[in-house]
Design a protein around this motif. Sequence first.
Motif, short mmCIF file in Angstrom:
data_model
loop_
_atom_site.label_atom_id
_atom_site.label_comp_id
_atom_site.label_asym_id
_atom_site.label_seq_id
_atom_site.Cartn_x
_atom_site.Cartn_y
_atom_site.Cartn_z
N GLY A 88 5.77 4.36 -10.09
CA GLY A 88 4.52 5.01 -9.73
C GLY A 88 4.81 6.46 -9.42
O GLY A 88 5.26 7.20 -10.30
N CYS A 89 4.62 6.85 -8.17
CA CYS A 89 4.77 8.26 -7.80
C CYS A 89 6.23 8.64 -7.52
O CYS A 89 6.51 9.80 -7.25
N ARG A 90 7.13 7.70 -7.56
CA ARG A 90 8.56 7.91 -7.33
C ARG A 90 8.89 8.37 -5.92
O ARG A 90 9.99 8.84 -5.64
N LYS A 144 0.86 -1.19 0.00
CA LYS A 144 0.00 0.00 0.00
C LYS A 144 0.89 1.24 0.00
O LYS A 144 1.47 1.60 1.02
N CYS A 145 1.00 1.87 -1.17
CA CYS A 145 1.73 3.13 -1.24
C CYS A 145 0.85 4.19 -0.57
O CYS A 145 -0.32 4.31 -0.93
N PRO A 146 1.39 4.96 0.38
CA PRO A 146 0.55 5.95 1.06
C PRO A 146 0.06 7.05 0.10
O PRO A 146 -0.85 7.79 0.44
N HIS A 147 0.68 7.13 -1.08
CA HIS A 147 0.26 8.14 -2.05
C HIS A 147 -0.68 7.56 -3.11
O HIS A 147 -1.57 8.24 -3.59
N CYS A 148 -0.47 6.31 -3.51
CA CYS A 148 -1.16 5.76 -4.67
C CYS A 148 -2.13 4.62 -4.33
O CYS A 148 -2.92 4.23 -5.18
N GLY A 149 -2.02 4.02 -3.17
CA GLY A 149 -2.87 2.88 -2.83
C GLY A 149 -2.17 1.56 -3.09
O GLY A 149 -0.95 1.51 -3.24
N GLN A 167 11.09 2.42 -2.72
CA GLN A 167 10.74 3.55 -3.58
C GLN A 167 9.68 3.10 -4.58
O GLN A 167 9.82 2.04 -5.21
N HIS A 168 8.64 3.89 -4.72
CA HIS A 168 7.58 3.56 -5.69
C HIS A 168 8.06 4.02 -7.07
O HIS A 168 7.59 5.01 -7.62
N LEU A 169 8.99 3.25 -7.59
CA LEU A 169 9.78 3.63 -8.75
C LEU A 169 8.90 3.82 -10.00
O LEU A 169 9.03 4.80 -10.71
ZN LIG Z 1 3.07 5.74 -5.02
#
Ligand SMILES: [Zn+2]
Lengths: 998, 89
Positions: free
Chosen positions: B62-64, B5-10, B58-60
């Motif tokens: 995705g949102c980086r 679960k990315c805190p920015h993207c889900g 790192q959400h490479l």
């Molecule tokens: Zn993200």
Amino acid sequence: MTQSFRLENIGMINRNKKLSFKFNGKVYYGYEGDTLASALIANGVHLIGRSFKYHRPRGFFGAGVDEPYAIVQLYRNGETEPNIKATEQELFEGLEAKSVNCWPSVNFDVGAINNFLRIFLPAGFYYKTFMWPKSFWYKIYEPFIRKAAGLGVASIKHDKERYEHKYEYCDLLITGSGPSGLASAYAAAKNGAKVILAEDKSRFGGTLLTSEVNIGNQSGKEWAESVISELKEMPNVTIKNRSQVFGYYDHNMLVMSERISDHLPQTKKFHPKQRLWYIRAKEVLISSGSIERPIVFGNNDTPGVMLSSAAKEYLKIYGVLVGKNPLIFTNNDSGYETAIEFQKNGINPIILDTRKDPKSELVDEAKNLGINIKFSYVVVAAQGYKKVKSADIAKISEDKEQLGTVESVKCDCICVSGFWTPTIHLASQSGNKTKFKEDIDAFVPGTSKQNETTLGAANGTYTLEETLKSSFETGHKLSKEITKNDNKISFPNVIEKKSTVHDKFWCVPLPKGKNYKRFLDFQNDVAVSDIEIALKEGYRSIEHVKRYTTLGMATDQGKTSNLNGLQLVSKIENKVVPAVGHTTFRPPYTPVSIGAIVGREVGKHSKPTRKSPMHSWHEKNNAVFVDAGVWLRPRYYKQGDENLFEGSKREAKNVRTNVGVCDVTTLGKIDIKGPDAAELLNRVYTNAWLKLPVGKARYGVMLREDGIVMDDGTTTRISENHYHMTTTTAQAANVLSHLEYYLQLVWPELNVNVVSTTEQWAGAAIAGPKSRNLLQKLFPKSDVSNEGLPFMGYMEGDLFGVKARIFRISFSGELAYEINVESDNGNFMWEKIIEVGQEFKIQPYGTEALSTLRIEMGHVAGSELDGRTIPYDNSLEGLLSKKKDFIGKRSLTRKAFISEDRQKIVGVIPLDKKTSIPEGSHLVKDSSAPLPNPKLGYISASCWSVEHDNPFSLAIVKDGKNMIGKKLFVMSPLKNKVIPVEIVSSHYVDPKGERVRS
Amino acid sequence: MLHIKCPHCGMRSQNEFSYGGDASVKRPELGKEVTDQEWDDFVYNRKSLRGKHWELWQHLSGCRQWIKIERDTATHEIFNTLKANEEIS
Ligand SMILES: [Zn+2]
């Protein structure tokens, strides 16, 4: 050949479509809807292969995924595939298959001598027998084993078929379309949940297709068909046949292999052969059913001995008799179902029941049909070599230890039922710790670990009514939690025959004076005696017993052998089965083809290919391309029939004498903006950045925290708070992550943003003494004189109406510039440069000339900045600021990094000025010193210097600063070369750097 | 494959992320004198824990964004995810 074992009026095959196929070169016929196994049995073929170790004859044991024997080499549409189960392979017109594991033929097999020498081949025979003498291994044992063993031959041809991957999300994934799978899928689908229902066979319905049951006034088969046709119409349901969910991974990720074209003579145009599904499910319902267990007796591996449920399946689904004189050997009621089916089709079976006096509806029905039943009877041994001819049977005492007089009965098959083992593989793979269920003698899933629920027979529930009820409820409950819908379904009326308890008998004792092999693992030839030896020799853990004897280690993963193996160990050890425990279940549940795992990512599709906007120009102008990371870059532009050496030399020389142009689009570019941008650069680079004026570029080196050089490049101050950073092609992605790491986690107080602009800019480097003349003509309105645009200067210009960035930077040591335009204008820029450059004799140059130019001027690149060198090693120590801290600075004081004789970059010239030096060669003091010859350093890069017209290399050498002028040897054992060389400065061209500033 | 679960993207699949090591390691302040031991602890020395572990990813693709994840190294269970600027409690 007639199908003499095919019945007229029973089965689900399509008799209107007759198919011809070949097995071991001989032509047979079957029908559409057959498997290779059912078609062979219909033709009376029961000898299909040889066993792995003793090369005993092998027939069919099951009718599906659990089959341990019937493995063939398949030939389809000019391709061949090993390790195919005949029980799973659907028949198609023109199918060809051959036996494996036999040589020279299945009927006369040299390896079968192992069977007669088996006294020498007990458990652990690989470890023991072939240990001595050592030379025998290479000369005799290994070649023999290699020739004789194996389960087929992998093709070495390129696979023409296409395999695909698919990612899918769902609310409920249901693995198996038997009663529990259908009921739970139906309930969940009615509640609006997104359902995927997977069935590994071609037909949906599982045991409903062969059971004599009644659901809501329909037969089991009719009910299954009506549920399936309703599910197929629902938009929230995906149902897939020929699809095996073989692995349960972390976080409810399951992987399913769908065999799309394996049942067809050839794959349809634009269709894949197989598809691998990665499914992330909110809930997983495991409805994989159960597999019948064998009972162990003498020669129980003889062709014709098979599971009773398989015999029933061949009969009811394929209309095929596994024998015309069957003997049913059972310890429970399931054997009676098979016997009754035989009887109904005009075949008179004999039932041997190990129980004394069982009372149930099924037993009564068999009695009423007049079937010959012998209670308290066992099969002592099967007789017959390539096919069962008779059975030795005997009465067994109540304590199951004593055998009565052994009699012989004629039979052509022995159908065995030792009760049922739940298929718990997926549950176990999910992390579920299984528990032993006493009343069924088997393991069932325990407490759920992930979001998985096991239903029906897989959970040890063997009555239809209970299975349907709990499956409807579970499907309804789980879907309700997800969709919040509450559509109740009325539960249908179920009629099934009641069974009574089974007898926990699983292994027939040996009669006095007989030493029959009693097999547990049919694919790996593990017999009762092998387990006994392993335990006698001190193996205790079931995991060790498994590895020593290879029990359950064959490609069937012991689907039919595991529990009997455990029973035996627990009996000898005098423990209960749960105390012995079972071995770990690992994915895949069934073999998966390598093609499906790899998918589309093969050959040039194994990674993306990146091309610059000028790529088509390069192609049209005879560029020979090279892979640079994921980029394709021109290596040289071939003229006439010149080779790489000649072409790159010509291009490099033209740069040194006239002007050349090189596509540098691939260089990493990072846009850096914000009031603290200079501060970020000052911390990331080793040199000072706070005072760089607008319109100026600077060369910088960045380190990792451990002091090793990470990357180098120039960064230009475009405006007050705006910088343009360049990185090497290879490190572009890593440098961006590196900057993001420090900005987001370490120094979040810095007000800076970074973004990659590598693909937004096309870049062309123009280099050579005439590059300024060319630049003037390209930008007539700009002052590009040495004063107007000095070394490391930057300006914006108008390139025939296109906005351009002009950097005066040099990688070649010559007077040079780099022009950037927006990518869409890249080709325009390139063509203009070539067109205008004609009068200055411009030539494009590729990466090989680029390398030559940078090597002879001693400019470090990827081969020196290889993740092992610090700034000093690359003679970059002048760029280390003493005044400020930067990333990695503290590490540079480490002892090894400041030692007096630390390695350093040098130049290397062969004494004869002719012999090229291979990259990667070692430098040594004495070429004839005994091995291991102490290595002083290594050649990092080599070229043919166009300036001096002789070979020149860069090397990183111990105590490099004191080595200049020394004579050493370059040694390349790989190329078998010894070259006397002299060490010189790494700056072989223009050491004072006058040209770049001219 | 983990489901993170990315805190920015889900919720996203593991193949969008790259692993970045122990999240509890703090870089010494710039310009501050540190002993060899302190520096080695920062650069090299890591515990190889079995069990709960705060780590960086790192959400490479995705949102980086760099994020912090509390994961069980043995079972892969993920208990918590935080943004880069949120402190581990
Ligand atoms: Zn993200």
